[in-house]
Design an enzyme around this catalytic site. Structure first.
Site, PDB file in Angstrom:
ATOM      1  N   GLU A  64       0.737  -1.296  -0.067  1.00  0.00           N
ATOM      2  CA  GLU A  64      -0.064  -0.050  -0.082  1.00  0.00           C
ATOM      3  C   GLU A  64       1.016   1.334  -0.165  1.00  0.00           C
ATOM      4  OE1 GLU A  64      -4.172  -1.437   1.823  1.00  0.00           O
ATOM      5  OE2 GLU A  64      -2.820  -0.453   3.352  1.00  0.00           O
ATOM      6  N   GLU A  69      -6.036  -7.292  -1.657  1.00  0.00           N
ATOM      7  CA  GLU A  69      -6.604  -7.174  -0.329  1.00  0.00           C
ATOM      8  C   GLU A  69      -7.949  -6.807  -0.267  1.00  0.00           C
ATOM      9  OE1 GLU A  69      -4.695  -5.018   2.785  1.00  0.00           O
ATOM     10  OE2 GLU A  69      -2.617  -5.417   1.983  1.00  0.00           O
TER      11      GLU A  69
END
Length: 346
Positions: free
Chosen positions: A172, A279
């Site tokens: 991320e 995710e």
């Protein structure tokens, strides 16, 4: 005699056609199986070490990975930290522990993704802390650190008989990684760090696909900004990875799922890359809503043209809240999988 020859010729043609049809039908099935239906299970070894037990719907104790496999999961994603502590939930996931888990998952027939955080603990949009051992290193040294750490972990895996299908370089990272040197405010340096991870991965096996991963997969502007910069700075990668958590953006999935689908398609066409939701998660108390959200997410990824939508991975489905404190697991308080995971069966 001519009639016999003719009959034999027709028989041969029929057999060939039959074999071809069978082969084609098998290829179709293989293509279906190529879609990655995954679970990130970094907590699993510690859950087991602390005595947590997993049960099937009939009440019988069962291996967690088998429970996941029974629900259609074919891929396991594992995070790796550089020198983690021993905290049960925010530690472990060392290179050595990751290898043990990868071997175990592969023996279950699972495909493997390795997620390099390049940190000693969680790396995400709010924090991208350098490992303590790298804290005082120059940028030139950090480039070597990223290469060597990536290469060394993948070498350990290879020696253990595991070559991951995907390697994620950073976790991320809309704001970059290894702050401050690798901040996206200095994209030229971030690009060099990412390329070191890419080069180290390809040095192990050129067929491993390298993933670059951002959060908020429903936000097109964020992704266009980042990957336009990545293109301008010659970042090397194969797959655009996304997180998708309607819970964290405080909306029901129905209001953002089309944005996710459009962004997936835009990324695939704009940059000519494969895309993947690496995710995803929903509130464990909202079983039906989470199941429907997963079904919609899988459908969105599969809708990407030219088979460029590779898969969907649930983050820590087994991390039942009484153990982890995590609201977005897909496990019930009695140690059994949530019916929400049945979304992966189809």
């Amino acid at each position: 005699m001519k009639k016999i020859k003719l009959l034999l010729s027709l028989f041969a043609v029929a057999v060939f056609a039959s074999c071809t049809t069978t082969k084609d039908s098998k290829e179709v099935k293989t293509e279906d199986k190529s879609f990655a239906k995954g679970a990130d299970v970094g907590w699993l070894p510690q859950m087991e070490a602390t005595g947590y037990k997993f049960y099937d719907i009939d009440g019988k104790e069962k291996d967690c990975l088998q429970l996941l496999k029974d629900r259609g999961i074919n891929t396991i994603r594992l995070r790796v930290w550089v020198n983690p502590n021993n905290d049960k939930a925010s530690g472990h996931c060392s290179p050595e522990e990751t290898v043990v888990m990868a071997v175990r998952a592969q023996k279950m027939g699972m495909r493997i993704m390795i997620d390099f955080h390049y940190s000693d603990s969680w790396a995400d949009p709010g924090k991208q802390n350098k490992p303590a051992a790298w804290a005082k290193h120059s940028f030139a040294e950090l480039l070597n650190d990223v290469y060597n750490h990536t290469f060394d972990v993948l070498t350990l895996l290879k020696k253990a008989g595991v070559t991951p299908e995907w390697v994620q370089v950073g976790n991320e990272i809309p704001g970059g990684m290894l702050w401050p040197e690798g901040s996206s405010d200095n994209f030229a340096q971030l690009a060099q760090l990412l390329n070191k991870g890419y080069d180290a991965t390809k040095a192990i096996d050129s067929k491993i696909k390298v993933v670059v991963h951002l959060d908020e997969g429903n936000k097109s502007e964020k992704f266009r900004w980042f990957f336009d910069k990545a293109t301008a700075n010659n970042v090397k990668y194969d797959v655009i990875g996304m997180s998708y958590y309607p819970y964290w953006i405080k909306t029901d999935y129905k209001s953002t799922i089309l944005d996710l689908e459009n962004n997936l398609k835009d990324m695939a066409s704009r940059y000519n890359k494969e895309v993947m939701v690496v995710e995803v998660g929903g509130d464990y108390t909202e079983v039906q809503n989470t199941k429907e959200m997963l079904e919609a997410t899988i459908k969105a990824v599969k809708s990407v043209p030219n088979n460029k939508g590779l898969g969907v991975i649930y983050w820590e489905p087994e991390g039942e809240k009484s153990w982890s404190g995590y609201q977005l697991s897909a496990w019930l308080s009695d140690g059994k999988p949530s019916p929400a995971l049945d979304a992966f069966k189809n």
